[in-house]
Design a protein around this motif. Structure first.
Motif, PDB file in Angstrom:
ATOM      1  N   ASN A   1       6.108 -26.080  11.901  1.00 20.62           N
ATOM      2  CA  ASN A   1       5.261 -25.713  12.715  1.00 20.62           C
ATOM      3  C   ASN A   1       3.971 -24.849  11.406  1.00 20.62           C
ATOM      4  O   ASN A   1       4.073 -24.005  11.134  1.00 20.62           O
ATOM      5  CB  ASN A   1       4.866 -24.937  13.775  1.00 20.62           C
ATOM      6  CG  ASN A   1       5.733 -24.077  13.656  1.00 20.62           C
ATOM      7  OD1 ASN A   1       7.286 -24.826  13.623  1.00 20.62           O
ATOM      8  ND2 ASN A   1       5.732 -22.511  13.448  1.00 20.62           N
ATOM      9  N   PHE A   2       2.436 -25.380  11.100  1.00 22.37           N
ATOM     10  CA  PHE A   2       1.432 -24.489  10.640  1.00 22.37           C
ATOM     11  C   PHE A   2       1.488 -24.974   9.117  1.00 22.37           C
ATOM     12  O   PHE A   2       0.890 -23.131   8.466  1.00 22.37           O
ATOM     13  CB  PHE A   2       1.282 -22.836  11.465  1.00 22.37           C
ATOM     14  CG  PHE A   2       1.530 -22.957  12.702  1.00 22.37           C
ATOM     15  CD1 PHE A   2      -0.402 -23.070  13.057  1.00 22.37           C
ATOM     16  CD2 PHE A   2       1.966 -22.754  13.800  1.00 22.37           C
ATOM     17  CE1 PHE A   2      -0.671 -22.690  14.445  1.00 22.37           C
ATOM     18  CE2 PHE A   2       1.685 -22.098  14.638  1.00 22.37           C
ATOM     19  CZ  PHE A   2       0.190 -23.347  15.821  1.00 22.37           C
TER      20      PHE A   2
ATOM     21  N   HIS B   1       7.889 -23.382   8.878  1.00 20.68           N
ATOM     22  CA  HIS B   1       6.811 -22.214   9.309  1.00 20.68           C
ATOM     23  C   HIS B   1       5.588 -21.672   8.333  1.00 20.68           C
ATOM     24  O   HIS B   1       5.689 -21.676   7.082  1.00 20.68           O
ATOM     25  CB  HIS B   1       7.792 -21.271   9.495  1.00 20.68           C
ATOM     26  CG  HIS B   1       9.080 -21.966  10.169  1.00 20.68           C
ATOM     27  ND1 HIS B   1       9.352 -22.198  11.695  1.00 20.68           N
ATOM     28  CD2 HIS B   1      10.366 -20.887  10.108  1.00 20.68           C
ATOM     29  CE1 HIS B   1      10.084 -21.902  12.264  1.00 20.68           C
ATOM     30  NE2 HIS B   1      10.669 -21.593  10.605  1.00 20.68           N
ATOM     31  N   LEU B   2       4.750 -21.604   8.663  1.00 20.69           N
ATOM     32  CA  LEU B   2       3.511 -21.242   7.858  1.00 20.69           C
ATOM     33  C   LEU B   2       3.262 -21.667   6.607  1.00 20.69           C
ATOM     34  O   LEU B   2       3.644 -19.997   5.744  1.00 20.69           O
ATOM     35  CB  LEU B   2       3.684 -19.589   8.990  1.00 20.69           C
ATOM     36  CG  LEU B   2       3.538 -19.154  10.310  1.00 20.69           C
ATOM     37  CD1 LEU B   2       4.826 -17.734  10.662  1.00 20.69           C
ATOM     38  CD2 LEU B   2       2.171 -19.693  10.689  1.00 20.69           C
TER      39      LEU B   2
ATOM     40  N   TYR C   1       1.489 -22.515   2.791  1.00 24.33           N
ATOM     41  CA  TYR C   1      -0.123 -23.608   1.860  1.00 24.33           C
ATOM     42  C   TYR C   1       1.309 -23.594   0.899  1.00 24.33           C
ATOM     43  O   TYR C   1       1.335 -22.901   0.015  1.00 24.33           O
ATOM     44  CB  TYR C   1      -0.508 -22.622   1.783  1.00 24.33           C
ATOM     45  CG  TYR C   1      -1.730 -23.449   0.894  1.00 24.33           C
ATOM     46  CD1 TYR C   1      -1.854 -24.402   1.101  1.00 24.33           C
ATOM     47  CD2 TYR C   1      -1.537 -22.763  -0.973  1.00 24.33           C
ATOM     48  CE1 TYR C   1      -2.262 -25.341   0.536  1.00 24.33           C
ATOM     49  CE2 TYR C   1      -2.472 -23.624  -1.282  1.00 24.33           C
ATOM     50  CZ  TYR C   1      -3.425 -24.855  -0.743  1.00 24.33           C
ATOM     51  OH  TYR C   1      -4.253 -25.872  -1.207  1.00 24.33           O
TER      52      TYR C   1
ATOM     53  N   ALA D   1       9.839 -18.906   5.764  1.00 29.92           N
ATOM     54  CA  ALA D   1       7.805 -19.304   6.207  1.00 29.92           C
ATOM     55  C   ALA D   1       7.072 -17.867   5.376  1.00 29.92           C
ATOM     56  O   ALA D   1       7.651 -16.935   4.850  1.00 29.92           O
ATOM     57  CB  ALA D   1       8.065 -18.254   7.877  1.00 29.92           C
ATOM     58  N   GLY D   2       5.800 -17.963   5.623  1.00 29.49           N
ATOM     59  CA  GLY D   2       4.753 -17.230   4.402  1.00 29.49           C
ATOM     60  C   GLY D   2       5.092 -17.516   3.608  1.00 29.49           C
ATOM     61  O   GLY D   2       4.250 -16.703   3.375  1.00 29.49           O
TER      62      GLY D   2
ATOM     63  N   SER E   1      11.117 -15.898   2.751  1.00 33.38           N
ATOM     64  CA  SER E   1       9.959 -15.796   3.029  1.00 33.38           C
ATOM     65  C   SER E   1       9.091 -14.716   2.576  1.00 33.38           C
ATOM     66  O   SER E   1       9.100 -13.708   1.994  1.00 33.38           O
ATOM     67  CB  SER E   1       9.988 -14.640   4.620  1.00 33.38           C
ATOM     68  OG  SER E   1      11.165 -16.174   5.328  1.00 33.38           O
ATOM     69  N   ASN E   2       7.562 -15.067   2.949  1.00 31.82           N
ATOM     70  CA  ASN E   2       6.373 -14.434   2.318  1.00 31.82           C
ATOM     71  C   ASN E   2       6.620 -14.089   1.295  1.00 31.82           C
ATOM     72  O   ASN E   2       5.657 -13.003   0.745  1.00 31.82           O
ATOM     73  CB  ASN E   2       6.957 -12.965   2.735  1.00 31.82           C
ATOM     74  CG  ASN E   2       4.678 -12.235   2.920  1.00 31.82           C
ATOM     75  OD1 ASN E   2       4.231 -13.078   2.953  1.00 31.82           O
ATOM     76  ND2 ASN E   2       5.133 -10.754   2.841  1.00 31.82           N
TER      77      ASN E   2
END
Length: 450
Positions: free
Chosen positions: A330-331, A347-348, A350, A364-365, A389-390
């Motif tokens: 998702n996203f 997740h999340l 680009y 994620a991120g 993540s991030n």
């Protein structure tokens, strides 16, 4: 490729001003299934094996001319100036077809649902053939007066008797004839009518008077639908989507709510694929059998292999290439990135311009920072890597096989295989500082309220 006995050419009429569209975009360039209506007409002509295609344009729409030149070249252009009716428009193409010895079909740039298979029956005749259709509501359509398959006349509705108005066989406007015959007949068409225009339909009567065969073949009403307004454009889109949904369902694609799924003109989906509700396909999407596209995802210019899963709420942009077992969650947005077997971005994230190795996990991120304001650069992540993540991976950068990027890192240099990379400030602890901050903040808020 269709079988044929004589050379073929197509004249596509696209000189109408399209004022009823009430849009700055010329009518024939409005899209159906993400493709200009004019391109649908050219596709049909090419599908018929036409060796010459001429598009008749007006002087009022230079965008249409530029569109045709880009696809077919300058030789495909004929200009109608001023517009004096459909017969005059076809005559405008005569010079562009100089020396052509074969059959010519006249079609329209605003009839996007007409396919090569619908047009094919008009060919291999010595006289004039038109495509007719059985109209649910004949209204203002010209009526076909038939004696078996022989077409004896085309009568315009405004000139028809009550008996003729009861006829449901109507004229689509699509016509074919040997080139020499067509242009010879058009030379005799006159404009002694209320509008002072030269009508292509007059060719039928002139052909009969000259002893040439005239006949009608039929297509479905939806196939010959012309588009003259935004409402009709939406209707054409709905008809296209309905046909595509039926096609994919018959091919073994599972869609629980097919009315919510929208396809582009060239969407490819293999049997055994599951498409959940509210999925949109842009041009260039190739989905292999056995994939799963979950709800609210958008897929364009991307390939999804068997066993891969996309979404929900995911976006695949041009150049995204997902191998078997890839999971895009998702996203997550993927653009121009090849993801090897079993890679995941759940997740999340680009991911733009790069590659991700087999079995790699993107946290994620995570962002592939692919643009510096002037140029694009690539991010390469090896097989079996783990990106926490991030994390921001600033391209150009290479993350080696089996490497680990710690959460919250900004990575600007290559990370060797099996290395652990940190790209963040060291965490600092101040005992009791949190409680002190809260007490200070409460006091300040109390003072302001007095």
């Amino acid at each position: 490729m269709t079988s044929q006995t004589r050379a073929r050419a197509a004249i596509i009429l696209a000189a109408g001003q399209g004022t009823r569209m009430k849009s700055p975009l010329p009518k024939v360039l409005h899209p159906v299934a993400h493709r200009a209506m004019l391109d649908h007409a050219i596709d049909a002509a090419e599908g018929l094996g036409c060796e010459r295609i001429v598009v008749v344009v007006g002087t009022h729409s230079p965008e249409v001319r530029a569109h045709v030149v880009k696809r077919l070249g300058e030789a495909a252009i004929a200009v109608q100036d001023p517009p004096l009716g459909t017969g005059h428009a076809v005559r405008a193409a005569e010079q562009a077809l100089s020396g052509f010895d074969g059959e010519v079909v006249v079609t329209y740039g605003d009839v996007p649902l007409l396919k090569a298979a619908d047009i094919e029956p008009v060919f291999n005749a010595d006289g004039v053939t038109v495509i007719g259709f059985e109209a649910h509501d004949p209204g203002a359509y010209g009526r076909l007066i038939l004696d078996g398959e022989t077409l004896t006349a085309i009568t315009e509705a405004k000139e028809a008797s009550a008996e003729i108005l009861a006829i449901t066989a109507c004229n689509s406007g699509v016509m074919a004839a040997p080139a020499a015959l067509l242009f010879s007949l058009l030379a005799d068409v006159r404009n002694d009518n209320a509008k002072g225009e030269y009508y292509l339909t007059d060719v039928v009567e002139l052909a009969r008077k000259g002893g040439h065969p005239t006949r009608a073949v039929f297509a479905a009403e939806d196939a010959v639908m012309g588009v003259n307004s935004q409402a009709e454009l939406a209707q054409a889109e709905a008809l296209f989507q309905s046909v595509q949904r039926d096609f994919f369902l018959a091919a073994g694609v599972t869609m629980a709510a097919p009315d919510t799924v929208h396809f582009a003109w060239d969407t490819q989906i293999g049997g055994g694929t599951v498409i959940e509700p509210f999925v949109v396909f842009g041009p260039g999407a190739v989905i292999e059998g056995g994939a799963r596209i979950r709800s609210f995802s958008h897929v364009e210019g991307a390939r999804v292999a068997s066993g891969a899963e996309v979404g929900p709420y995911a976006r695949l942009r041009p150049g995204a290439d997902l191998a078997e077992g890839v999971k895009i969650g998702n996203f997550v947005e993927v653009k121009n990135v090849k993801m090897a077997e079993g890679a995941k971005a759940n997740h999340l994230a680009y991911l733009g311009d790069g590659s991700v190795g087999a079995g790699t996990n993107i946290g994620a991120g995570t962002i592939f920072c692919n643009y510096d304001g002037f140029n694009k650069a690539r991010t390469q992540v090896g097989a079996g890597a783990f990106v926490g993540s991030n994390s921001s991976l600033v391209a150009p950068v290479v993350i080696g096989d089996g490497a680990i990027v710690a959460s919250g890192s900004v990575i600007t240099e290559d990370v060797p295989a099996d290395a652990l990379a940190f790209g963040r400030a060291r965490q600092t602890l101040k005992p009791d500082a949190g409680a002190a901050f809260r007490e200070k903040a409460k006091a300040q808020k109390a003072a302001k309220s007095k």
